[in-house]
Design an enzyme around this catalytic site. Sequence first.
Site, PDB file in Angstrom:
ATOM      1  N   LYS A 226     -19.776  11.925  41.745  1.00 26.82           N
ATOM      2  CA  LYS A 226     -19.385  10.644  41.733  1.00 26.82           C
ATOM      3  C   LYS A 226     -18.956   9.819  42.669  1.00 26.82           C
ATOM      4  O   LYS A 226     -19.077   8.748  43.194  1.00 26.82           O
ATOM      5  CB  LYS A 226     -18.936  10.408  40.335  1.00 26.82           C
ATOM      6  CG  LYS A 226     -19.719  10.252  39.102  1.00 26.82           C
ATOM      7  CD  LYS A 226     -20.762   9.058  38.929  1.00 26.82           C
ATOM      8  CE  LYS A 226     -21.305   8.831  37.669  1.00 26.82           C
ATOM      9  NZ  LYS A 226     -22.203   7.734  37.692  1.00 26.82           N
TER      10      LYS A 226
ATOM     11  N   ASP B 279     -16.528   7.281  32.261  1.00 30.77           N
ATOM     12  CA  ASP B 279     -16.302   8.134  31.318  1.00 30.77           C
ATOM     13  C   ASP B 279     -15.492   9.256  31.959  1.00 30.77           C
ATOM     14  O   ASP B 279     -15.153  10.262  31.319  1.00 30.77           O
ATOM     15  CB  ASP B 279     -17.870   8.847  30.974  1.00 30.77           C
ATOM     16  CG  ASP B 279     -18.656   7.847  30.312  1.00 30.77           C
ATOM     17  OD1 ASP B 279     -19.695   7.353  30.804  1.00 30.77           O
ATOM     18  OD2 ASP B 279     -18.049   7.531  29.130  1.00 30.77           O
TER      19      ASP B 279
END
Length: 400
Positions: free
Chosen positions: A76, A123
């Site tokens: 990410k 998350d």
Amino acid sequence: MGEVFEVVSYERNSQPKTDITFLGQQEAKKVEGFHASFPMYKKTPLAEFKNTAETFGLGNIYVKDESYRFGLNAFKVLGGSYAIGRYLAQKLGMDIADLPFEKMVSPEVHQQLGEITFVTATDGNHGRGVAWTANQLKQHSVVYMPKGSATERLQNIRAEGADASIVDTNYDGAVRLANQQAETKGWVMVQDTAWEGYEDIPTWIMQGYGTMALEAHQQLPEKPTHIFLQAGVGSMAGAVTGYFSSVYGEDRPIITIVEPTKADCIFRTAKANDGKIHFVTGDMNTIMAGLACGEPCTIGWDVLRDYADHFISCPDYAAAKGMRIMGNPTIGDERVISGESGAATFGCVAEIMSNPELAPIKEKLGLDQNSKILLFSTEGDTDKENYQAVVWDGRYPSEK
């Protein structure tokens, strides 16, 4: 097991509407140049599961192992760091190509920029990447996590200097909270969910993932026949789809998008096929925490609509199976430690190839002994307690 596999297939469009130039090889090389300017940059490995593939009646399976990315155990950071870099370059009136890491952290540039706070909802992995980047660039970050988020992921984000907290809402509610705070306090929101008026940063995040696609393309010893991509809001899936579709054109691999059945907003949008975006609401209680997103990224969806071939709603037990097989492959193959979201596609393929009841899906996807499959393990064991619950104990975290 309760949950079932579902698949929606699109016919290939010889003249797609969506322009994917912004995700092509030329842009990806520019993005990779930015990432390579970071001192800790190294290409992540491409693992080969040749023997395991043969066990399933496939030609080969290649897995891009993103657990090695910048020491953060997940991919990410590629999107968040590039988006922040582009934002800073824009603020300085510069081209990102002229603003490598060394220049960004210089006292002169920092003085020009002043103090900036970047805010995001996550998350886990995206927020850690944003926090890490802000910390590296001597800036600030605020991170909101949805209820049910793992404490380990929260602590990892705080370790990067972020003001991080778990809020009493689902992922999409956390996104709205982050946006509200950004508007109220003048912070910069770094999110891959796009909406009208908020499209530059989500686009830059998608482009950031181009480094991962470019590396995989350079590392592959042969052209893949199939690519399976997991989707949350669809940014990573759209980015990789755009890259390989740009490279190969009409001869691109068969591309399949995989989502949890409890958070399958891309699948529902594809299934409805009515020109509208479809949401999933509620808690979205899936073990694939990184994919528990209910609102598709409009930019990512436009690419997937025009260039992806199949959309699968995948049960949790398949992701758990993927985690176990990747960690314990057929003898001779290199093991990969993959978290719940990272293993979603491997588990999906494994279940389709080994479950006779899914033979119609296997046939629809064209999977056989000639198939050369590319997968992306987007995270390692970012929640070690849950990883062990699945791999060691054979149970889902929710069963504790």
